[in-house]
Design an enzyme around this catalytic site. Structure first.
Site, mmCIF file in Angstrom:
data_model
loop_
_atom_site.group_PDB
_atom_site.id
_atom_site.type_symbol
_atom_site.label_atom_id
_atom_site.label_comp_id
_atom_site.label_asym_id
_atom_site.label_seq_id
_atom_site.Cartn_x
_atom_site.Cartn_y
_atom_site.Cartn_z
ATOM 1 N N LEU A 142 18.081 -20.273 -3.325
ATOM 2 C CA LEU A 142 17.606 -19.679 -2.069
ATOM 3 C C LEU A 142 16.449 -20.490 -1.489
ATOM 4 O O LEU A 142 15.527 -20.873 -2.194
ATOM 5 C CB LEU A 142 17.121 -18.239 -2.344
ATOM 6 C CG LEU A 142 16.424 -17.530 -1.174
ATOM 7 C CD1 LEU A 142 17.414 -17.183 -0.072
ATOM 8 C CD2 LEU A 142 15.707 -16.269 -1.671
ATOM 9 N N ASP B 197 7.902 -4.234 8.416
ATOM 10 C CA ASP B 197 6.953 -3.395 9.144
ATOM 11 C C ASP B 197 6.845 -1.999 8.516
ATOM 12 O O ASP B 197 7.836 -1.477 7.995
ATOM 13 C CB ASP B 197 7.439 -3.279 10.605
ATOM 14 C CG ASP B 197 6.346 -2.794 11.536
ATOM 15 O OD1 ASP B 197 5.177 -2.716 11.103
ATOM 16 O OD2 ASP B 197 6.657 -2.497 12.700
ATOM 17 N N HIS C 291 0.628 -2.338 1.427
ATOM 18 C CA HIS C 291 0.937 -3.771 1.290
ATOM 19 C C HIS C 291 1.332 -4.088 -0.159
ATOM 20 O O HIS C 291 2.223 -4.883 -0.414
ATOM 21 C CB HIS C 291 -0.257 -4.623 1.725
ATOM 22 C CG HIS C 291 -0.605 -4.439 3.176
ATOM 23 N ND1 HIS C 291 0.343 -4.447 4.171
ATOM 24 C CD2 HIS C 291 -1.798 -4.227 3.802
ATOM 25 C CE1 HIS C 291 -0.251 -4.261 5.350
ATOM 26 N NE2 HIS C 291 -1.544 -4.120 5.151
HETATM 27 C C1 FPP Z 1 3.420 -4.881 8.381
HETATM 28 O O1 FPP Z 1 3.158 -3.516 8.149
HETATM 29 C C2 FPP Z 1 3.170 -5.661 7.170
HETATM 30 C C3 FPP Z 1 2.287 -6.704 7.067
HETATM 31 C C4 FPP Z 1 1.459 -7.190 8.177
HETATM 32 C C5 FPP Z 1 2.094 -7.402 5.763
HETATM 33 C C6 FPP Z 1 3.360 -7.692 5.019
HETATM 34 C C7 FPP Z 1 3.017 -8.308 3.718
HETATM 35 C C8 FPP Z 1 3.609 -7.998 2.535
HETATM 36 C C9 FPP Z 1 4.718 -7.037 2.417
HETATM 37 C C10 FPP Z 1 3.174 -8.720 1.310
HETATM 38 C C11 FPP Z 1 4.057 -9.940 1.180
HETATM 39 C C12 FPP Z 1 3.532 -10.882 0.177
HETATM 40 C C13 FPP Z 1 4.054 -12.121 -0.027
HETATM 41 C C14 FPP Z 1 3.462 -12.981 -1.074
HETATM 42 C C15 FPP Z 1 5.182 -12.653 0.768
HETATM 43 P P1 FPP Z 1 1.961 -2.833 8.929
HETATM 44 O O2 FPP Z 1 0.722 -2.989 8.147
HETATM 45 O O3 FPP Z 1 1.909 -3.381 10.332
HETATM 46 O O4 FPP Z 1 2.415 -1.335 8.964
HETATM 47 P P2 FPP Z 1 2.125 -0.277 10.110
HETATM 48 O O5 FPP Z 1 2.893 -0.729 11.320
HETATM 49 O O6 FPP Z 1 2.641 0.983 9.526
HETATM 50 O O7 FPP Z 1 0.639 -0.255 10.342
#
Ligand code: FPP
Length: 273
Positions: free
Chosen positions: A163, A52, A69
């Site tokens: 893993l 998050d 992201h």
């Molecule tokens: C939450 O932060 C994050 C997500 C919804 C996306 C997570 C995805 C990645 C890290 C890419 C992973 C890729 C692969 C291939 C596994 P948020 O956007 O909710 O952050 P915020 O709470 O600050 O708005």
């Protein structure tokens, strides 16, 4: 000792001796935890991570949320590699929830493209690290080409015995539980399952994580302290470690720290010690 000399005694007690920057067990003087502080014989067999804070990380820097992201993906690579190095057996990453469709269309399509582009090029690295990948979540709402990519990657890596990496995309735990209930009702109607057959073991064998141990440690970054529909059944006895860094700031040192915190907990499973 007077107040003044106590000050100097305290100050010098914090200055490391040469070569003693990292203590044999326990955090470093700067509060970080190195791999050598971890008890490698007591690592969690399964770790779940709620990644998050990507959006906030980007907004804090005046960047579009999508930049968060992208940076978050770099941390995914590092944490997967560290799990391989440590010999963690199972890692589940919450990449996109059933609720994430409510985000602006532009962000959703950026994330879907990020998954698509990353997964297309990742197979060699997965083989090299002996990672077996599985996608957990509902496939029906996703683009067919993405689902095809998931199936291909699962097939290509199924004989990797390092893993086991679960990537949760379009995942929601309540829906997962409901789908188990539906399958069991169907089997009961068909006469294949009796009411008395239904126990925790049978139930768990219908979950996406069937055959894997329950997560013993669940980490959530960004200071939020909730599960957000992640592995509700499987988390029954998990230790939760909620950390302040946003996901793009969560590196290997922070990961070690979370495992160290887990190892310092007294896990009783309802008994007394
Ligand atoms: C939450 O932060 C994050 C997500 C919804 C996306 C997570 C995805 C990645 C890290 C890419 C992973 C890729 C692969 C291939 C596994 P948020 O956007 O909710 O952050 P915020 O709470 O600050 O708005």
């Amino acid at each position: 000792m007077g107040l003044f000399s106590q000050f100097w005694a305290d100050l010098f007690s914090r200055v490391p001796r040469p070569g003693a920057e990292r203590s044999v067990s326990g955090p470093d003087i700067d509060g970080t935890v190195g791999k050598e502080s971890l008890d490698l014989s007591r690592l969690p067999r399964h770790i779940g991570v709620i990644m998050d804070g990507n959006g906030r990380w980007a907004t804090n820097r005046g960047l579009p949320r999508t930049a968060g992201h992208r940076e978050g993906l770099a941390r995914v690579r590092e944490i997967v590699t560290e799990c391989v190095n440590l010999g963690i057996e199972n890692l589940t990453l919450y990449a996109f929830s059933t609720e994430n469709w409510k985000r602006p269309e532009e962000e959703v399509s950026f994330l879907m493209n990020l998954f698509r582009e990353t997964l297309k090029t990742e197979v060699d690295e997965m083989h090299k690290q002996r990672v077996r990948v599985r996608f957990i979540g509902e496939k029906d709402k996703l683009d067919p080409d993405l689902v095809k990519l998931f199936t291909k990657l699962e097939k290509q890596t199924e004989n990797n015995y390092g893993l086991n990496l679960n990537i949760a995309i379009n995942y929601g735990s309540r829906r997962e539980i409901l789908s188990v209930v539906r399958s069991l009702v169907r089997k009961a109607i068909e006469g294949e399952v009796k009411e008395s057959d239904i126990d925790e073991e049978l139930f768990a064998s219908y979950l996406y994580t069937a055959g894997q141990p329950d997560p013993e440690l669940i980490i959530r970054t960004s200071g939020e302290e909730r599960l957000s529909n992640f592995l509700l059944w499987q988390a029954a006895y998990a230790e939760f470690v909620f950390v302040r860094p946003l996901w793009p700031e969560f590196g290997v040192a922070e990961f070690h720290q979370a495992i160290y915190e887990y190892q310092s907990r007294n896990r009783r499973f309802g008994t007394v010690t």
